[in-house]
Design a protein around this motif. Sequence first.
Motif, PDB file in Angstrom:
ATOM      1  N   LEU A  68      -0.813   6.208  -9.680  1.00  0.00           N
ATOM      2  CA  LEU A  68       0.513   5.971  -9.119  1.00  0.00           C
ATOM      3  C   LEU A  68       0.421   5.760  -7.601  1.00  0.00           C
ATOM      4  CD1 LEU A  68       3.540   5.714  -9.334  1.00  0.00           C
ATOM      5  CD2 LEU A  68       3.698   8.225  -9.343  1.00  0.00           C
ATOM      6  N   ARG A  69      -0.347   6.594  -6.916  1.00  0.00           N
ATOM      7  CA  ARG A  69      -0.532   6.437  -5.472  1.00  0.00           C
ATOM      8  C   ARG A  69      -1.169   5.064  -5.172  1.00  0.00           C
ATOM      9  NH1 ARG A  69      -0.050  10.182  -2.028  1.00  0.00           N
ATOM     10  NH2 ARG A  69      -0.435  11.830  -3.537  1.00  0.00           N
ATOM     11  N   PHE A  70      -2.151   4.669  -5.995  1.00  0.00           N
ATOM     12  CA  PHE A  70      -2.797   3.369  -5.817  1.00  0.00           C
ATOM     13  C   PHE A  70      -1.773   2.240  -5.940  1.00  0.00           C
ATOM     14  CE2 PHE A  70      -4.825  -0.393  -7.668  1.00  0.00           C
ATOM     15  CZ  PHE A  70      -5.720  -0.701  -6.663  1.00  0.00           C
ATOM     16  N   TYR A  71      -0.912   2.285  -6.979  1.00  0.00           N
ATOM     17  CA  TYR A  71       0.134   1.265  -7.149  1.00  0.00           C
ATOM     18  C   TYR A  71       1.016   1.179  -5.913  1.00  0.00           C
ATOM     19  CZ  TYR A  71      -0.340   0.403 -12.221  1.00  0.00           C
ATOM     20  OH  TYR A  71      -0.774   0.036 -13.464  1.00  0.00           O
ATOM     21  N   LEU A  72       1.489   2.334  -5.436  1.00  0.00           N
ATOM     22  CA  LEU A  72       2.423   2.342  -4.317  1.00  0.00           C
ATOM     23  C   LEU A  72       1.767   1.887  -3.020  1.00  0.00           C
ATOM     24  CD1 LEU A  72       4.383   5.601  -5.208  1.00  0.00           C
ATOM     25  CD2 LEU A  72       5.152   3.233  -5.490  1.00  0.00           C
ATOM     26  N   GLU A  73       0.536   2.305  -2.777  1.00  0.00           N
ATOM     27  CA  GLU A  73      -0.171   1.870  -1.569  1.00  0.00           C
ATOM     28  C   GLU A  73      -0.521   0.383  -1.634  1.00  0.00           C
ATOM     29  OE1 GLU A  73      -3.352   4.725  -1.234  1.00  0.00           O
ATOM     30  OE2 GLU A  73      -2.000   6.254  -0.401  1.00  0.00           O
ATOM     31  N   SER A  74      -0.867  -0.103  -2.818  1.00  0.00           N
ATOM     32  CA  SER A  74      -1.135  -1.538  -2.995  1.00  0.00           C
ATOM     33  C   SER A  74       0.133  -2.344  -2.766  1.00  0.00           C
ATOM     34  CB  SER A  74      -1.679  -1.822  -4.392  1.00  0.00           C
ATOM     35  OG  SER A  74      -2.920  -1.213  -4.579  1.00  0.00           O
ATOM     36  N   LEU A  75       1.237  -1.833  -3.272  1.00  0.00           N
ATOM     37  CA  LEU A  75       2.515  -2.504  -3.068  1.00  0.00           C
ATOM     38  C   LEU A  75       2.822  -2.596  -1.579  1.00  0.00           C
ATOM     39  CD1 LEU A  75       5.174  -3.735  -3.979  1.00  0.00           C
ATOM     40  CD2 LEU A  75       6.016  -1.418  -4.427  1.00  0.00           C
ATOM     41  N   GLN A  76       2.589  -1.520  -0.826  1.00  0.00           N
ATOM     42  CA  GLN A  76       2.835  -1.560   0.618  1.00  0.00           C
ATOM     43  C   GLN A  76       1.961  -2.619   1.290  1.00  0.00           C
ATOM     44  OE1 GLN A  76       5.171   0.262   2.810  1.00  0.00           O
ATOM     45  NE2 GLN A  76       4.502  -1.658   3.737  1.00  0.00           N
ATOM     46  N   GLN A  77       0.706  -2.701   0.905  1.00  0.00           N
ATOM     47  CA  GLN A  77      -0.186  -3.712   1.475  1.00  0.00           C
ATOM     48  C   GLN A  77       0.310  -5.116   1.165  1.00  0.00           C
ATOM     49  OE1 GLN A  77      -4.083  -2.777  -0.005  1.00  0.00           O
ATOM     50  NE2 GLN A  77      -4.365  -1.075   1.418  1.00  0.00           N
ATOM     51  N   ASP A  78       0.773  -5.327  -0.068  1.00  0.00           N
ATOM     52  CA  ASP A  78       1.298  -6.642  -0.439  1.00  0.00           C
ATOM     53  C   ASP A  78       2.568  -6.973   0.341  1.00  0.00           C
ATOM     54  OD1 ASP A  78      -0.802  -6.953  -2.174  1.00  0.00           O
ATOM     55  OD2 ASP A  78       0.377  -6.576  -3.994  1.00  0.00           O
ATOM     56  N   LEU A  79       3.418  -5.975   0.563  1.00  0.00           N
ATOM     57  CA  LEU A  79       4.644  -6.210   1.339  1.00  0.00           C
ATOM     58  C   LEU A  79       4.315  -6.566   2.791  1.00  0.00           C
ATOM     59  CD1 LEU A  79       6.921  -3.361  -0.046  1.00  0.00           C
ATOM     60  CD2 LEU A  79       7.222  -5.827  -0.401  1.00  0.00           C
ATOM     61  N   ASN A  80       3.235  -6.001   3.307  1.00  0.00           N
ATOM     62  CA  ASN A  80       2.829  -6.287   4.687  1.00  0.00           C
ATOM     63  C   ASN A  80       2.398  -7.738   4.881  1.00  0.00           C
ATOM     64  OD1 ASN A  80       3.270  -3.655   5.538  1.00  0.00           O
ATOM     65  ND2 ASN A  80       1.148  -3.043   5.254  1.00  0.00           N
ATOM     66  N   SER A  81       1.977  -8.390   3.808  1.00  0.00           N
ATOM     67  CA  SER A  81       1.423  -9.730   3.940  1.00  0.00           C
ATOM     68  C   SER A  81       2.236 -10.815   3.251  1.00  0.00           C
ATOM     69  CB  SER A  81      -0.016  -9.744   3.401  1.00  0.00           C
ATOM     70  OG  SER A  81      -0.011  -9.426   2.024  1.00  0.00           O
ATOM     71  N   CYS A  82       3.476 -10.530   2.909  1.00  0.00           N
ATOM     72  CA  CYS A  82       4.278 -11.551   2.223  1.00  0.00           C
ATOM     73  C   CYS A  82       5.655 -11.671   2.854  1.00  0.00           C
ATOM     74  CB  CYS A  82       4.402 -11.231   0.744  1.00  0.00           C
ATOM     75  SG  CYS A  82       5.649  -9.987   0.408  1.00  0.00           S
TER      76      CYS A  82
END
Length: 142
Positions: A68-82
């Motif tokens: 779950l932490r991985f999903y949320l942190e990955s989502l934050q990274q994707d939001l930073n670059s889109c």
Amino acid sequence: MEEELTGVSAEPQIAQYWVLFLQPLPEAGERIAVALAFHDSGKRAWIRFDDRFSKVLRLYPDLDQGALRFYLESLQQDLNSCDDTEGTLNSYGPQLAVSSPRRIASPISGQVVEMLLRRYVYPPEERSLQLVGGVEKLSQDR
């Protein structure tokens, strides 16, 4: 004329937020709020969640917190670059479901973020304890 003098727009600025729901078994239709996503005008989107996953672990004690932490942190990274906030949020389904966007005043303050986390993400007992503490302080001030 007044707007020109002060340099401040008379139009209120609007930001958006979304509630992110974990769906442990998407086919069962169960879901629980685990995070909030925010998009303030002129800024990149960001997410906030309870690092301890207190609410989720009460209902799903065997949940893989690391995933779950991985999903949320990955989502934050994707939001930073889109630039497509809503599309990025929706790309994490079916494990994470997203509410419709909700409007709030901009700029988004830390107090507003905390209030929304208490409303949606934190467990009910933590919300009650914070409220009770405020009521006790209020009665002592009188």
